[in-house]
Structures are given as structure tokens and as C-alpha cells.
Design a protein around this motif. Structure first.
Motif, PDB file in Angstrom:
ATOM      1  N   VAL A 146       0.837  -1.202   0.000  1.00 52.14           N
ATOM      2  CA  VAL A 146       0.000   0.000   0.000  1.00 52.14           C
ATOM      3  C   VAL A 146       0.874   1.255   0.000  1.00 52.14           C
ATOM      4  CG1 VAL A 146      -1.614   1.357   1.407  1.00 52.14           C
ATOM      5  CG2 VAL A 146      -2.028  -1.072   1.032  1.00 52.14           C
ATOM      6  N   PHE A 147       1.929   1.265   0.812  1.00 50.17           N
ATOM      7  CA  PHE A 147       2.827   2.422   0.838  1.00 50.17           C
ATOM      8  C   PHE A 147       3.558   2.600  -0.492  1.00 50.17           C
ATOM      9  CE2 PHE A 147       2.743   2.080   5.608  1.00 50.17           C
ATOM     10  CZ  PHE A 147       2.088   3.286   5.802  1.00 50.17           C
ATOM     11  N   VAL A 148       3.971   1.491  -1.105  1.00 54.06           N
ATOM     12  CA  VAL A 148       4.610   1.570  -2.426  1.00 54.06           C
ATOM     13  C   VAL A 148       3.631   2.141  -3.445  1.00 54.06           C
ATOM     14  CG1 VAL A 148       5.536   0.184  -4.331  1.00 54.06           C
ATOM     15  CG2 VAL A 148       6.310  -0.250  -1.998  1.00 54.06           C
ATOM     16  N   GLN A 149       2.388   1.702  -3.396  1.00 53.61           N
ATOM     17  CA  GLN A 149       1.388   2.219  -4.328  1.00 53.61           C
ATOM     18  C   GLN A 149       1.113   3.700  -4.083  1.00 53.61           C
ATOM     19  OE1 GLN A 149      -1.704  -0.689  -3.615  1.00 53.61           O
ATOM     20  NE2 GLN A 149      -1.243  -1.742  -5.530  1.00 53.61           N
ATOM     21  N   LEU A 150       1.104   4.131  -2.832  1.00 55.87           N
ATOM     22  CA  LEU A 150       0.915   5.550  -2.532  1.00 55.87           C
ATOM     23  C   LEU A 150       2.072   6.391  -3.075  1.00 55.87           C
ATOM     24  CD1 LEU A 150      -0.528   5.441   1.097  1.00 55.87           C
ATOM     25  CD2 LEU A 150      -1.733   6.065  -1.009  1.00 55.87           C
ATOM     26  N   ILE A 151       3.292   5.899  -2.897  1.00 60.14           N
ATOM     27  CA  ILE A 151       4.452   6.594  -3.457  1.00 60.14           C
ATOM     28  C   ILE A 151       4.318   6.660  -4.977  1.00 60.14           C
ATOM     29  CG2 ILE A 151       6.955   6.454  -3.839  1.00 60.14           C
ATOM     30  CD1 ILE A 151       7.145   5.209  -0.999  1.00 60.14           C
ATOM     31  N   GLY A 152       3.888   5.563  -5.588  1.00 57.55           N
ATOM     32  CA  GLY A 152       3.709   5.530  -7.041  1.00 57.55           C
ATOM     33  C   GLY A 152       2.640   6.497  -7.513  1.00 57.55           C
ATOM     34  N   ILE A 153       1.533   6.588  -6.797  1.00 57.33           N
ATOM     35  CA  ILE A 153       0.455   7.505  -7.173  1.00 57.33           C
ATOM     36  C   ILE A 153       0.947   8.944  -7.126  1.00 57.33           C
ATOM     37  CG2 ILE A 153      -1.752   8.463  -6.379  1.00 57.33           C
ATOM     38  CD1 ILE A 153      -2.507   5.573  -5.560  1.00 57.33           C
ATOM     39  N   VAL A 154       1.631   9.303  -6.041  1.00 55.63           N
ATOM     40  CA  VAL A 154       2.157  10.670  -5.925  1.00 55.63           C
ATOM     41  C   VAL A 154       3.190  10.930  -7.025  1.00 55.63           C
ATOM     42  CG1 VAL A 154       3.507  12.221  -4.445  1.00 55.63           C
ATOM     43  CG2 VAL A 154       1.660  10.848  -3.462  1.00 55.63           C
ATOM     44  N   ALA A 155       4.052   9.951  -7.282  1.00 55.42           N
ATOM     45  CA  ALA A 155       5.089  10.126  -8.309  1.00 55.42           C
ATOM     46  C   ALA A 155       4.474  10.305  -9.688  1.00 55.42           C
ATOM     47  CB  ALA A 155       6.032   8.916  -8.301  1.00 55.42           C
ATOM     48  N   ILE A 156       3.480   9.502 -10.023  1.00 54.86           N
ATOM     49  CA  ILE A 156       2.833   9.626 -11.331  1.00 54.86           C
ATOM     50  C   ILE A 156       2.098  10.959 -11.434  1.00 54.86           C
ATOM     51  CG2 ILE A 156       0.998   8.681 -12.792  1.00 54.86           C
ATOM     52  CD1 ILE A 156       1.888   5.885 -11.773  1.00 54.86           C
ATOM     53  N   PHE A 157       1.448  11.378 -10.359  1.00 55.28           N
ATOM     54  CA  PHE A 157       0.740  12.657 -10.333  1.00 55.28           C
ATOM     55  C   PHE A 157       1.707  13.818 -10.559  1.00 55.28           C
ATOM     56  CE2 PHE A 157      -1.113  16.243  -7.959  1.00 55.28           C
ATOM     57  CZ  PHE A 157      -2.352  16.330  -8.582  1.00 55.28           C
ATOM     58  N   VAL A 158       2.809  13.852  -9.804  1.00 55.61           N
ATOM     59  CA  VAL A 158       3.789  14.932  -9.940  1.00 55.61           C
ATOM     60  C   VAL A 158       4.438  14.896 -11.324  1.00 55.61           C
ATOM     61  CG1 VAL A 158       6.026  15.769  -9.087  1.00 55.61           C
ATOM     62  CG2 VAL A 158       4.224  15.138  -7.474  1.00 55.61           C
ATOM     63  N   THR A 159       4.797  13.707 -11.783  1.00 55.20           N
ATOM     64  CA  THR A 159       5.405  13.579 -13.114  1.00 55.20           C
ATOM     65  C   THR A 159       4.430  14.022 -14.196  1.00 55.20           C
ATOM     66  OG1 THR A 159       6.761  11.739 -12.325  1.00 55.20           O
ATOM     67  CG2 THR A 159       6.551  11.987 -14.702  1.00 55.20           C
ATOM     68  N   GLY A 160       3.167  13.671 -14.058  1.00 52.92           N
ATOM     69  CA  GLY A 160       2.158  14.083 -15.033  1.00 52.92           C
ATOM     70  C   GLY A 160       2.009  15.587 -15.097  1.00 52.92           C
ATOM     71  N   PHE A 161       1.930  16.223 -13.939  1.00 54.95           N
ATOM     72  CA  PHE A 161       1.799  17.676 -13.937  1.00 54.95           C
ATOM     73  C   PHE A 161       3.056  18.357 -14.462  1.00 54.95           C
ATOM     74  CE2 PHE A 161      -2.067  17.383 -11.469  1.00 54.95           C
ATOM     75  CZ  PHE A 161      -2.783  18.460 -11.988  1.00 54.95           C
ATOM     76  N   TRP A 162       4.229  17.851 -14.073  1.00 56.42           N
ATOM     77  CA  TRP A 162       5.469  18.447 -14.580  1.00 56.42           C
ATOM     78  C   TRP A 162       5.575  18.238 -16.090  1.00 56.42           C
ATOM     79  CZ3 TRP A 162       8.533  22.060 -13.018  1.00 56.42           C
ATOM     80  CH2 TRP A 162       9.733  22.290 -13.696  1.00 56.42           C
ATOM     81  N   GLY A 163       5.188  17.070 -16.556  1.00 60.46           N
ATOM     82  CA  GLY A 163       5.214  16.795 -17.994  1.00 60.46           C
ATOM     83  C   GLY A 163       4.263  17.692 -18.763  1.00 60.46           C
ATOM     84  N   MET A 164       3.056  17.910 -18.221  1.00 57.43           N
ATOM     85  CA  MET A 164       2.115  18.822 -18.882  1.00 57.43           C
ATOM     86  C   MET A 164       2.669  20.237 -18.918  1.00 57.43           C
ATOM     87  SD  MET A 164      -1.748  17.677 -17.836  1.00 57.43           S
ATOM     88  CE  MET A 164      -1.489  17.671 -16.083  1.00 57.43           C
ATOM     89  N   TYR A 165       3.258  20.660 -17.811  1.00 58.16           N
ATOM     90  CA  TYR A 165       3.856  21.998 -17.750  1.00 58.16           C
ATOM     91  C   TYR A 165       4.965  22.133 -18.795  1.00 58.16           C
ATOM     92  CZ  TYR A 165       6.753  25.834 -16.131  1.00 58.16           C
ATOM     93  OH  TYR A 165       7.519  26.969 -16.072  1.00 58.16           O
ATOM     94  N   GLN A 166       5.825  21.124 -18.860  1.00 57.48           N
ATOM     95  CA  GLN A 166       6.916  21.155 -19.842  1.00 57.48           C
ATOM     96  C   GLN A 166       6.376  21.197 -21.268  1.00 57.48           C
ATOM     97  OE1 GLN A 166       9.528  22.168 -17.955  1.00 57.48           O
ATOM     98  NE2 GLN A 166      10.734  20.937 -19.327  1.00 57.48           N
ATOM     99  N   ASN A 167       5.394  20.374 -21.565  1.00 61.28           N
ATOM    100  CA  ASN A 167       4.840  20.334 -22.916  1.00 61.28           C
ATOM    101  C   ASN A 167       4.142  21.647 -23.280  1.00 61.28           C
ATOM    102  OD1 ASN A 167       5.757  17.755 -23.518  1.00 61.28           O
ATOM    103  ND2 ASN A 167       3.915  16.785 -22.721  1.00 61.28           N
TER     104      ASN A 167
END
Length: 175
Positions: A146-167
Motif C-alpha cells: 500500500v505504501f509503495v502504491q501511494l508513493i507511485g500515485i504521488v510520483a505519477i501525479f507529480v510527473t504528469g503535472f510536470w510533464g504537462m507543464y513542460q509540454n
């Protein structure tokens, strides 16, 4: 036009606009949340449901992987920590100070995975220290997942927003 310019024109080398980066990101987090301390999660579920040989197999593989993780951290943990910090710092500087998009992508992938590594080390220590067996071991592995999945969710969320910002930034400013 040189041959390498043709290749780079054909293949978009920017990470956040590249489908392969997003596929790799999803595969990394899917795999990371499936393999808990080197144990496939379906084995944890099978041991919980059926017990018997599946539970014995779970104990054996957890014991082996826990001993392996703790041995490696005991022998070369400081070197691994130093190298990881150096690599993440170098990638962060290249990515965010020098604006190398590939390094930004690798940092946004590597930093959360380093937290998963530290969490795995802590879980392995707790399993050995408390001598977890049976249902307590299964509960600890599920909590770890569960903790690994929470870290993954936050990481994907942050990466998605940073990627959208970059694009959007690169699209508006024209690269």
C-alpha cells in the motif's frame, strides 16, 4: 542534413511528449507494486487464501530476500547511499538547472524509487527484528505494498503535472 539529425527528427527525444516514456513509467510502477521485497504479490495472496505449501513458499522467499537485502545494505549500504545521492543530485542539477528534459524525467522516476528502496530496507529490518510469520507477515507485506502504491500515485501525479507543464511551456515558446 546529417544522419543523426534525421534520426532525431524522426524520433522525438523529449521525454514528456514521448509515448515510450509514459509507457515505461507505467510499467515501472506496475512492476514495483507487484514485486514486494522481491516477492510477487500473487504469492502473498495465495498464501493468505490457501496456506499450506503456498505459505511455506512465501516464508522461504521472504526469508531469502530479506537476508539478501540486509546483507547488501550491511556490506555496501553506505556506498550505495552515496552513489545514489550523487547520481540523483547530478541528474537533478542537469535536469532542473540546465533544463535537460531527459534528466528531469529520470529524476522524477529515480527519486520516488529511492524512497521505495528505503521503505523496502525498513520493512526487511522489521520482518527480521520481529520474526514475522504467518498472518503477521502477510499483513506487513500488504501494508508495504500500500505504501509503495501511494508513493507511485504521488510520483505519477507529480510527473504528469510536470510533464504537462513542460509540454505547454515548450509548445508555447516553440522549443
Amino acid at each position: 542534413m546529417e544522419w543523426h539529425e534525421s534520426v532525431f527528427d524522426l524520433i522525438d527525444m523529449r521525454s514528456f511528449s514521448n509515448l515510450w516514456f509514459w509507457l515505461a513509467l507505467s510499467v515501472v510502477w506496475s512492476t514495483t507494486s507487484h514485486w514486494i521485497l522481491g516477492v510477487p504479490f500473487d504469492l502473498v495472496q495465495r498464501a493468505s487464501r490457501h496456506g499450506g505449501q503456498a505459505e511455506q513458499d512465501l516464508h522461504d522467499i521472504v526469508r531469502i530476500n530479506t537476508n539478501r537485502i540486509l546483507y547488501i545494505s550491511g556490506v555496501s549500504g553506505m556506498w550505495i547511499l552515496g552513489f545514489t545521492c550523487f547520481a540523483l543530485t547530478s541528474i537533478a542539477i542537469l535536469g532542473f538547472y540546465f533544463k535537460v528534459e531527459f534528466c528531469q524525467a529520470m529524476f522524477l522516476l529515480g527519486l520516488p524509487l529511492s524512497f521505495v528502496g528505503l521503505l523496502s530496507l525498513d520493512t526487511a529490518r522489521r520482518i527480521r527484528k520481529n520474526g514475522l510469520q504467518g498472518e503477521a507477515l502477510i499483513r506487513k507485506l500488504r501494508l508495504h505494498r500500500v505504501f509503495v502504491q501511494l508513493i507511485g500515485i504521488v510520483a505519477i501525479f507529480v510527473t504528469g503535472f510536470w510533464g504537462m507543464y513542460q509540454n505547454l511551456t515548450i509548445g508555447v515558446l516553440g522549443g
